[in-house]
Design an enzyme around this catalytic site. Structure first.
Site, PDB file in Angstrom:
ATOM      1  N   ASN A   1       0.816  -1.218   0.000  1.00 46.02           N
ATOM      2  CA  ASN A   1       0.000   0.000   0.000  1.00 46.02           C
ATOM      3  C   ASN A   1       0.850   1.269   0.000  1.00 46.02           C
ATOM      4  OD1 ASN A   1      -2.519  -1.330   0.027  1.00 46.02           O
ATOM      5  ND2 ASN A   1      -2.342  -1.674   2.237  1.00 46.02           N
TER       6      ASN A   1
ATOM      7  N   HIS B   1       2.964   2.524   2.136  1.00 41.88           N
ATOM      8  CA  HIS B   1       3.272   3.249   3.366  1.00 41.88           C
ATOM      9  C   HIS B   1       4.034   2.311   4.300  1.00 41.88           C
ATOM     10  CE1 HIS B   1      -1.005   2.045   4.927  1.00 41.88           C
ATOM     11  NE2 HIS B   1      -0.179   1.041   4.972  1.00 41.88           N
TER      12      HIS B   1
ATOM     13  N   CYS C   1       3.023   6.977   7.462  1.00 39.07           N
ATOM     14  CA  CYS C   1       4.355   7.473   7.142  1.00 39.07           C
ATOM     15  C   CYS C   1       4.751   6.980   5.761  1.00 39.07           C
ATOM     16  CB  CYS C   1       5.362   6.993   8.183  1.00 39.07           C
ATOM     17  SG  CYS C   1       7.060   7.512   7.854  1.00 39.07           S
TER      18      CYS C   1
END
Length: 411
Positions: free
Chosen positions: A323, A325, A360
């Site tokens: 994904n 991240h 993040c």
């Protein structure tokens, strides 16, 4: 044992074949010799060859269909062959082909003997309720609502204390969760997303996680992980895990988490569509969480309240999942960067609560802030349980994760 059984099976078949061959050769020698004698042709005897000693007293019948036979019996009466004769079958391609039936019998015997030995070695008593997952592939139990999978603790998964690290256990949490979703047949093109979620560019993200470790497994242990999902509010889902020792059944760890949906394009949280709710409804379990929710508020840390600050933490390419991240397990490693070394050397982590506030990405730079609650660094060696507060902060000041960790003295 297996080799002895194979040897005896192979050569017993071979001896039978030689005995049957000798009988056939004997019969053929008799017929051949009598035919030669009847035709007044004397076979050559070979003193050097070790042939078969054959004696024959043949008599022709006196009557055939009631009619007397004249002169025929005298030709065969008293015929005796005392010479040493040698019979060799002609060397042909067919005769030189090995007897594959004997080889097949030997191979079968080897496998049967090996299987018997393996069953004797693996005849240890097991609990009747223990599921044997030989290859670690996992399967569903309890009416298909619980997914169960076994894991071996490998040498590269343990730390300086010779026990599995907390990151190892968290990786097993994530692995069983994804395998559970895959086993239900709901997974579409995404990373644990259903078909309806993929149509709407929705993905699952963890919002809160609680973990309680009773005992850390060691190298060579086999852990059994059970996981299941339950509804949580209107737009969330709760997933629980239960770690147990596969041999004794002892509970090693419990974990509970809350998951929500996020739009993959806008990176914003989303409500759960009715189509997705319909998809997962039959897989939800009605059961209380394995850990009572810790309602204590996680404090926010800043430069003034934090006792320890670690700066310049950047994700590597390998820290990103599909994904795009940072994987949620990586945050735990960053959080522990702000824990003082005196705690890491004398205590072990046994309880952890995390709140994920922002994802993040690849280019983000983080800071890990930490503080010890209720004790100073100098008092840690003489204290019992220790509680720490943590926060991951991005360079722009936004919060990534808030966390609370609780530590107990090492044995």
């Amino acid at each position: 044992m297996a080799a002895t059984a194979a040897y005896s099976a192979f050569f017993s078949v071979a001896n039978l074949a030689l005995e049957s061959g000798a009988k056939m050769a004997s019969k053929a020698g008799v017929v051949g010799a009598s035919s030669l004698n009847a035709c007044r042709i004397k076979p050559k005897s070979s003193a050097s060859s070790k042939g078969l000693n054959v004696k024959l007293n043949a008599q022709a019948p006196s009557k055939i269909n009631g009619t007397p036979v004249v002169g025929l019996s005298s030709g065969f009466e008293g015929v005796k062959i005392d010479e040493e004769t040698s019979y060799h079958s002609p060397r042909t391609f067919i005769n030189q082909i090995p007897d594959w039936s004997m080889l097949l019998a030997a191979i079968t015997t080897v496998f049967l003997a090996a299987e018997k030995q393996w069953m004797m070695l693996d005849s240890k008593p097991r609990r009747p309720d223990m599921l044997i997952d030989t290859f670690g592939l996992g399967q569903t139990v309890e009416d298909g609502l619980v997914f169960r999978q076994n894991f071996f603790i490998r040498s590269y998964e343990i730390g300086v204390d010779r026990t599995a690290s907390i990151e190892t256990l968290m990786n097993h949490l994530q692995e069983t969760a994804l395998n559970h979703a895959k086993s239900t047949g709901l997974v579409g093109d995404g990373f644990g997303s259903t078909s309806e979620m993929c149509k709407r560019n929705l993905i699952w993200v963890v919002a809160r996680m609680q973990v309680v470790v009773h005992r850390y497994p060691t190298w060579g242990d086999v852990v059994q992980v059970d996981t299941w999902v339950c509804p949580s509010g209107k737009n969330g889902m709760r997933r629980d895990w239960l770690f147990r020792d596969c041999t004794t059944g002892e509970t090693l760890m419990r974990a509970s988490s809350i998951w929500v949906m996020m739009n993959k394009e806008t990176r914003k949280l989303s409500k759960m569509p009715d189509e997705v709710r319909t998809e997962i409804r039959c897989h939800l379990r009605d059961k209380p969480p394995v850990i009572d929710e810790d309602g204590r508020k996680l404090p926010k840390l800043d430069d003034n309240t934090a006792e320890y600050i670690r700066k310049g933490l950047t994700p590597r390419w390998s820290d990103l999942d599909v994904n795009r991240h940072v994987n949620n397990v990586k945050y735990i490693g960053w959080i522990l960067e702000s824990a003082p070394s005196s705690i890491l050397e004398t205590h072990e982590l046994y309880c952890m609560t995390l709140e994920y506030r922002r994802e993040c990405g690849r280019d983000d730079v983080l800071q890990s802030l930490g503080s010890v609650a209720g004790a100073s660094v100098g008092e840690l060696l003489n204290s019992g349980n220790v509680e720490c507060h943590h926060m991951l902060r991005l360079e722009d000041g936004s919060e990534g994760v808030r966390a609370r960790t609780e530590w107990r003295p090492k044995n």
